[in-house]
Scaffold this active site. Structure first.
Site, short mmCIF file in Angstrom:
data_model
loop_
_atom_site.label_atom_id
_atom_site.label_comp_id
_atom_site.label_asym_id
_atom_site.label_seq_id
_atom_site.Cartn_x
_atom_site.Cartn_y
_atom_site.Cartn_z
CG HIS A 1 -1.69 -1.24 1.43
ND1 HIS A 1 -2.94 -1.50 0.92
CD2 HIS A 1 -1.34 -2.38 2.11
CE1 HIS A 1 -3.34 -2.70 1.28
NE2 HIS A 1 -2.38 -3.26 1.99
CE LYS B 1 11.25 19.69 -10.65
NZ LYS B 1 9.96 20.11 -11.22
CD GLU C 1 8.32 12.66 -15.25
OE1 GLU C 1 7.29 13.35 -15.30
OE2 GLU C 1 9.45 13.16 -15.08
CB SER D 1 12.61 23.00 -14.83
OG SER D 1 11.83 24.18 -14.88
#
Ligand code: ARG
Length: 461
Positions: free
Chosen positions: A155, A282, A289, A276
């Site tokens: 979980h 970043k 992704e 970024s």
């Protein structure tokens, strides 16, 4: 002028010409189409269906054509609909009448079926090799991290202590199954449809065993209708590829989590991360992704082809031309994802200190604490309850189980003794989990052995 123009009184409408044509995407099978034609022509010559001299002229012509395509000298045209008719027209323009004999005892229906099998057989071999490279990296990483303790989750809540090796080897098991799925799929796919003709075989004395053998198939397909209308192997491959992507996507999801500040279990190499345009600090896991994102394309291809096939009457229907773009896209996608994912994994920095400090929080030794009592004769359910009370007390006091004093522990159960601290030490907890398949060093050593044998057998084959 169309190859099939004989029974027509009008030119094909330009709209239909474009609509019908598949050359823009099936030209990537030029090599397979030529390989298939070489085998067919040789068989026609050997069986006396055409003159040997014609068969030889065809072979020479096809080889010259192949060289010219590879040298970028050939322009295909939508007027000739697909790769099969383009090549036949080009061949005939070069060698004349012999070229017109190539299509004896053959239809584009069995021709496209053989081309696609040959094409996908090669591509799936490349994908399999990429999976094996990924497994090599997993094996090396796992061997380095048999002692790297991290929290195991259920979980997404810290659950029980494991090692990073155990986590990686879980993925190794999945990708090993993916390899065997491709191998199974290849075995079923490796039968030759050539000689099925349009649907009903042929009246010529062809030798389907010869062409099957020349093309490296295990034999000819048993039924001519099935030979031209079966796309099971494409669907089976797409489903195996969907599974590969599903595994890559789960793994990507974890990589994305692990390199967040919330986890910081790993750091991706600069060469495998992106920045970024606005936020100077970043460092983003774009590769992971994108792999996660591209998974949908491959699932989409699977659904697309399942749907295309679901109501087609036997045998060939033009709908089946729609098999190519989805499967090509799926194959391209998987072939793009696997090497970049493997390299990302290979270059990432593992941060064991952060894994262990995460493991220290979250009471992941609570089961072991209960097991300690159980091993002293306390029924598991009672031990479970006593430790539950301790966890509750710890949460209120901001402590961990091992920070409790012996009297505090004994207040929950009198059988706690000084040796409990050793028993709930994370190293002990992982070390004691030596059931088969577990995360102890013995457990991961066994798993590495299985993995390395799997790889070695395939290296030798
Ligand atoms: N371009 C076609 C395809 O990809 C080749 C087979 C065409 N056969 C036919 N009878 N029109 O399916």
């Amino acid at each position: 002028m169309k190859l099939w123009s004989g029974r027509f009184q009008k030119e094909t409408d330009a709209l239909v010409n474009d609509f019908n044509s598949s050359i823009s995407f099936d030209q990537r099978m030029y090599q397979e189409d030529i390989t298939g034609s070489l085998a067919h022509a040789k068989m026609l010559g050997d069986t006396g269906v055409i003159e040997k001299a014609d068969a030889e002229a065809i072979a020479a012509g096809l080889k010259g054509l192949l060289a010219d395509i590879e040298a970028g000298k050939i322009q295909f045209t939508a007027d000739n609909e697909d790769i099969h008719m383009n090549l036949e027209a080009l061949l005939t323009a070069r060698i004349g009448d012999a070229g017109k004999r190539l299509h004896t005892a053959r239809s584009r229906n069995d021709q496209v079926a053989v081309d696609l099998r040959l094409y996908l057989r090669r591509e799936m071999g490349e994908i399999r090799a990429m999976l094996l490279s990924l497994l090599e990296v997993l094996s090396r990483l796992a061997a380095q991290h048999q002692h790297t303790i991290m929290p195991g989750y259920t979980h997404l809540q810290r659950a029980q202590p494991i090692t990073f090796a155990q986590h990686l080897l879980a993925y190794a098991s999945m990708f090993s199954r993916d390899v065997t799925r491709l191998e199974d799929c290849r075995a079923r796919m490796n039968l030759c449809p050539l000689g099925s003709g349009a649907l009903a075989g042929t009246t010529y004395p062809i030798d389907r065993f010869e062409t099957a053998q020349l093309l490296g198939f295990d034999g000819p397909m048993a039924n001519s209708l099935d030979g031209v209308s079966d796309r099971d192997y494409v669907i089976e491959l797409l489903s195996a590829l969907s599974m590969v992507m599903m595994h890559l996507s789960r793994f990507s999801e974890e990589i994305i989590l692990w390199c967040s500040w919330e986890f910081k279990f790993i750091e991706l190499d600069d060469a495998y991360s992106t920045g970024s345009s606005i936020m100077p600090q970043k460092k983003n896991p774009d590769v992971a992704e994108l792999v996660r994102g591209k998974t949908g394309r491959v699932y989409g291809s699977l659904m697309s082809l399942l749907t295309t096939m679901k109501s087609l009457p036997l045998a060939y229907n033009k709908d089946m031309q729609e098999d190519k773009e989805p499967v090509f896209d799926a194959v391209d996608t998987v072939k793009q994802c696997l090497p970049v994912f493997t390299a990302m994994l290979d270059t990432m920095k593992v941060l064991p200190e952060n894994m262990i400090s995460a493991a220290k929080k979250g009471f992941i030794n609570a089961t072991d604490c209960a097991d300690y009592l159980t091993k002293k004769g306390v029924p598991f359910r009672d031990a479970y309850k006593a430790v539950g009370q301790l966890v509750y007390a710890c949460t209120a006091a901001g402590k961990t189980l091992e920070e409790l004093t012996l009297p505090e522990l004994q207040a929950a159960h009198p059988l706690f003794d000084a040796d409990v601290y050793e028993a709930i030490d994370l190293k002990t907890c992982v070390g004691q989990r030596n059931s088969y398949g577990g995360p102890s060093v013995a457990g991961t050593t066994k798993q590495l052995e299985i993995l390395n044998t799997f790889l070695k057998e395939r290296e030798e084959a």
